[in-house]
Design a protein around this motif. Structure first.
Motif, PDB file in Angstrom:
ATOM      1  N   ARG A 225      -8.823   5.540   2.071  1.00 51.36           N
ATOM      2  CA  ARG A 225      -7.487   5.807   2.632  1.00 51.36           C
ATOM      3  C   ARG A 225      -7.431   5.411   4.107  1.00 51.36           C
TER       4      ARG A 225
ATOM      5  N   LEU B 262      -7.237   1.668   4.415  1.00 51.54           N
ATOM      6  CA  LEU B 262      -5.924   1.112   4.067  1.00 51.54           C
ATOM      7  C   LEU B 262      -4.928   1.247   5.211  1.00 51.54           C
ATOM      8  N   ARG B 263      -5.114   2.245   6.047  1.00 54.77           N
ATOM      9  CA  ARG B 263      -4.235   2.392   7.212  1.00 54.77           C
ATOM     10  C   ARG B 263      -4.342   1.203   8.158  1.00 54.77           C
TER      11      ARG B 263
ATOM     12  N   SER C 141      -4.835  -1.947   7.186  1.00 52.78           N
ATOM     13  CA  SER C 141      -4.504  -3.220   6.544  1.00 52.78           C
ATOM     14  C   SER C 141      -3.048  -3.226   6.083  1.00 52.78           C
ATOM     15  N   SER C 142      -2.555  -4.412   5.865  1.00 51.24           N
ATOM     16  CA  SER C 142      -1.190  -4.582   5.380  1.00 51.24           C
ATOM     17  C   SER C 142      -1.117  -4.133   3.919  1.00 51.24           C
ATOM     18  N   ARG C 143      -0.007  -3.540   3.540  1.00 52.34           N
ATOM     19  CA  ARG C 143       0.176  -3.060   2.165  1.00 52.34           C
ATOM     20  C   ARG C 143      -0.060  -4.162   1.140  1.00 52.34           C
ATOM     21  N   LYS C 144       0.327  -5.405   1.468  1.00 52.98           N
ATOM     22  CA  LYS C 144       0.150  -6.508   0.508  1.00 52.98           C
ATOM     23  C   LYS C 144      -1.327  -6.823   0.263  1.00 52.98           C
ATOM     24  N   ASP C 145      -2.207  -6.379   1.164  1.00 52.34           N
ATOM     25  CA  ASP C 145      -3.644  -6.637   1.018  1.00 52.34           C
ATOM     26  C   ASP C 145      -4.406  -5.455   0.428  1.00 52.34           C
ATOM     27  N   TRP C 146      -3.742  -4.357   0.107  1.00 46.36           N
ATOM     28  CA  TRP C 146      -4.428  -3.170  -0.365  1.00 46.36           C
ATOM     29  C   TRP C 146      -5.274  -3.432  -1.615  1.00 46.36           C
TER      30      TRP C 146
ATOM     31  N   THR D  55      -9.218  -2.599  -1.581  1.00 43.35           N
ATOM     32  CA  THR D  55      -9.821  -1.593  -2.459  1.00 43.35           C
ATOM     33  C   THR D  55     -10.828  -2.213  -3.422  1.00 43.35           C
TER      34      THR D  55
END
Length: 113
Positions: free
Chosen positions: A83, A86-87, A89-94, A98
């Protein structure tokens, strides 16, 4: 209004799980000092030694744990590590992030990771 409930669970060397304690916390949120008091309570009630403690990334918590059980290994939950990653990184790279992290935290050895 009710505060949060804090739970400490243990697993003994035979793999048997047990709830060691449940506390009602203050409504203002948790803190390492509060956890230090709860961990001292556990020790006073007979929890003599702890090998590994898995916890979130609460600042100061590892120090509180080691003050009670100096030889304990402190680990952060994988879900909290992911978590926090992920903060950054860009949402498109999640998905990519992961997937890459999963290869690391499921690796059989540190070298493989």
């Amino acid at each position: 209004m009710c505060g949060a409930f804090y739970v400490a669970m243990g697993v003994n060397l035979e793999g048997v799980r047990d709830v060691l304690g449940i506390w009602v916390g203050p409504s203002g949120g948790e803190g390492a000092k509060q956890w230090g008091t709860m961990l001292s309570d556990l020790k006073n009630r007979g929890v003599q030694d702890v090998c590994t403690v898995c916890c979130d990334g609460l600042k100061g918590l590892p120090d509180s744990i080691r003050a009670v059980w100096p030889d304990a290994t402190v680990q952060t939950y994988v879900v909290h590590l992911v978590r926090n990653s992920l903060r950054l990184s860009s949402r498109k790279d999640w998905g990519k992030v992961t997937t890459g992290l999963r290869r690391i935290y499921t690796a059989p050895t540190i070298t493989a990771a």
